[in-house]
Design a protein around this motif. Sequence first.
Motif, PDB file in Angstrom:
ATOM      1  N   GLN B  19       0.822  -1.205   0.000  1.00 52.56           N
ATOM      2  CA  GLN B  19       0.000   0.000   0.000  1.00 52.56           C
ATOM      3  C   GLN B  19       0.864   1.267   0.000  1.00 52.56           C
ATOM      4  O   GLN B  19       0.630   2.200  -0.754  1.00 52.56           O
ATOM      5  CB  GLN B  19      -0.909  -0.024   1.223  1.00 52.56           C
ATOM      6  N   SER B  73      -7.442  -2.572  -1.086  1.00 54.87           N
ATOM      7  CA  SER B  73      -6.792  -1.525  -0.298  1.00 54.87           C
ATOM      8  C   SER B  73      -5.293  -1.422  -0.583  1.00 54.87           C
ATOM      9  O   SER B  73      -4.649  -0.496  -0.095  1.00 54.87           O
ATOM     10  CB  SER B  73      -7.027  -1.774   1.179  1.00 54.87           C
ATOM     11  N   ASP B  74      -4.710  -2.350  -1.370  1.00 53.47           N
ATOM     12  CA  ASP B  74      -3.281  -2.195  -1.658  1.00 53.47           C
ATOM     13  C   ASP B  74      -3.012  -1.145  -2.741  1.00 53.47           C
ATOM     14  O   ASP B  74      -1.858  -0.875  -3.070  1.00 53.47           O
ATOM     15  CB  ASP B  74      -2.620  -3.535  -2.003  1.00 53.47           C
ATOM     16  N   LEU B  75      -4.083  -0.549  -3.272  1.00 49.58           N
ATOM     17  CA  LEU B  75      -3.983   0.596  -4.200  1.00 49.58           C
ATOM     18  C   LEU B  75      -3.352   0.256  -5.548  1.00 49.58           C
ATOM     19  O   LEU B  75      -3.198   1.141  -6.383  1.00 49.58           O
ATOM     20  CB  LEU B  75      -3.198   1.758  -3.570  1.00 49.58           C
TER      21      LEU B  75
END
Lengths: 225, 308
Positions: B19, B73-75
């Motif tokens: 992230q 959520s790790d983008l």
Amino acid sequence: MKRKFEIFKNGLFKENPVLILTLGCCSVLAISVTVLGGVGMGLALTFVLVCSNVVISLLRNIIPNKVRIPCYIVVVAAFVTLVEMITEAYMKELYDTMGVFLALIVVNCIVLGRAEMFASKNTVGDSFFDGLGMGLGYTMVITGISIVRELLGSGTLLGYRIIPEGYQLGIVTQTPGGFFCFGGAMAILIACLNKKGRKIDSKTGCGHDCSSCGLGCAGRGGESK
Amino acid sequence: MNGLFVSSSPHIRSARTTQKIMLDVIIALLPALIASAVIFGPRTLLLAGVSAAACVACEALWEKLRKQPSTVSDLSAVVTGLLIAFNVPASMPVWELIIGDMVAIFIVKMLFGGLGCNFINPAMVGRTVLFLSFTADMTNYVIPEKAVDALSSATPLAIMGELGWNDFPELLLGIHGGVMGETCALALILGGVYLVIRRVIKPIIPISYIGSTLLFSWLFGGEQPVLSLFAGGLMLGAIFMATDYVTSPYTNKGKLIFGIGCGLLTAAIRIFSNSAGGVSFSILLMNLLVPYINGLTMPKPLGGVSEK
């Protein structure tokens, strides 16, 4: 009769020549741009396959082992020439669509593969149903892929416009799109077979019946790779 | 067991997460995004936002359908979305852009197992599929109003022979036609420097890529080899696309080979063909060679014997 039906069904799903045995992929990728070409190619191949399987099975005790491949090719080429002449005379449009790939059925891996692996070892009846099953399995796959490719790539089905102009994915009609569809079809068939509980041999990595399988894998002593 | 457990390595873990790295990449992309909004107008912001959102939505949908834990959520999907948007002209229809996002996430990334398992760069494939499918829309370059003289009608690569050093400021600032994120070389270099300072990327690939493009363009007799480095997608590709962790070699020697290979192919495609995809095709081709480069440049373990 039940055994004949099993042989027939084998070619459709469990040992589908294109998606499981990955034979004859070249023509599938090349001709599946339009539905007309796909269906035509499938039926032409089915006809050649059934006829050559029957004839080769009839001659299986006469053909000398050492020159069997040239003999198979002569038989196959005779039927391909027949199909070629008929399509050129009566279905010119289809003939032009298929182009050189019609003549190339002579060296199609499915036809030669079934001659070598099945027709030369089995009775005429069994060979007939094997050819029919394998041919229709091929037709099924090439038709399915060509429907997707013509619909997404050209926006038409059998020439009738379904998707308005300007909303086509050009890449689907090109070679990479052919590979995408091919991989997708392969994944769908294997997922369906796995769902039905296909047993995969952990040693050979395949779920085939080795007596009729053309792959020549490690399970049979690895006679060819 | 006395409550003592030994886990397998690695035993020391850095505090850096995927992230945080992806966040750094997004920060590095921001100058180029702002530059494109200034040059081509606010529609670029819309395209970037839609593309990033579409990529995240595709990944979330896939993981929901496959009942896998969410990795949104790790983008990384945001970075993919931004890079695809950077690779389309500001006039691109939104629905076509979303198709590119879907190809990148569904076919290239998730079908092969998600982040870390894709063998080619998802954003690059998204761009290439769009380029081959909607060639007219993908080359419908918006020419900024501020562009002057020669640069006010075509992309600089197409008219390289007519350009001179007095056009250099426009090239550097990106006031010319092209896809929305590639034109402002200055902003891209700024982002690259940030990534190097933050140690997100090593400068080996960008420098060897750009250097070898210069060398081979000059050797092949290309027009204005130095100026052409600042035109087309080279900066964007060299700094942000070729350095993708998953699809670039992990040894330093491998990175060097990878960069030089990309540069050779880019120069060859630019000079011997008139295709507008030099950078993307060369990076994709080199992506395919990464496993072999990794294997050939693998360092020998201390005291180890080389495999025969």
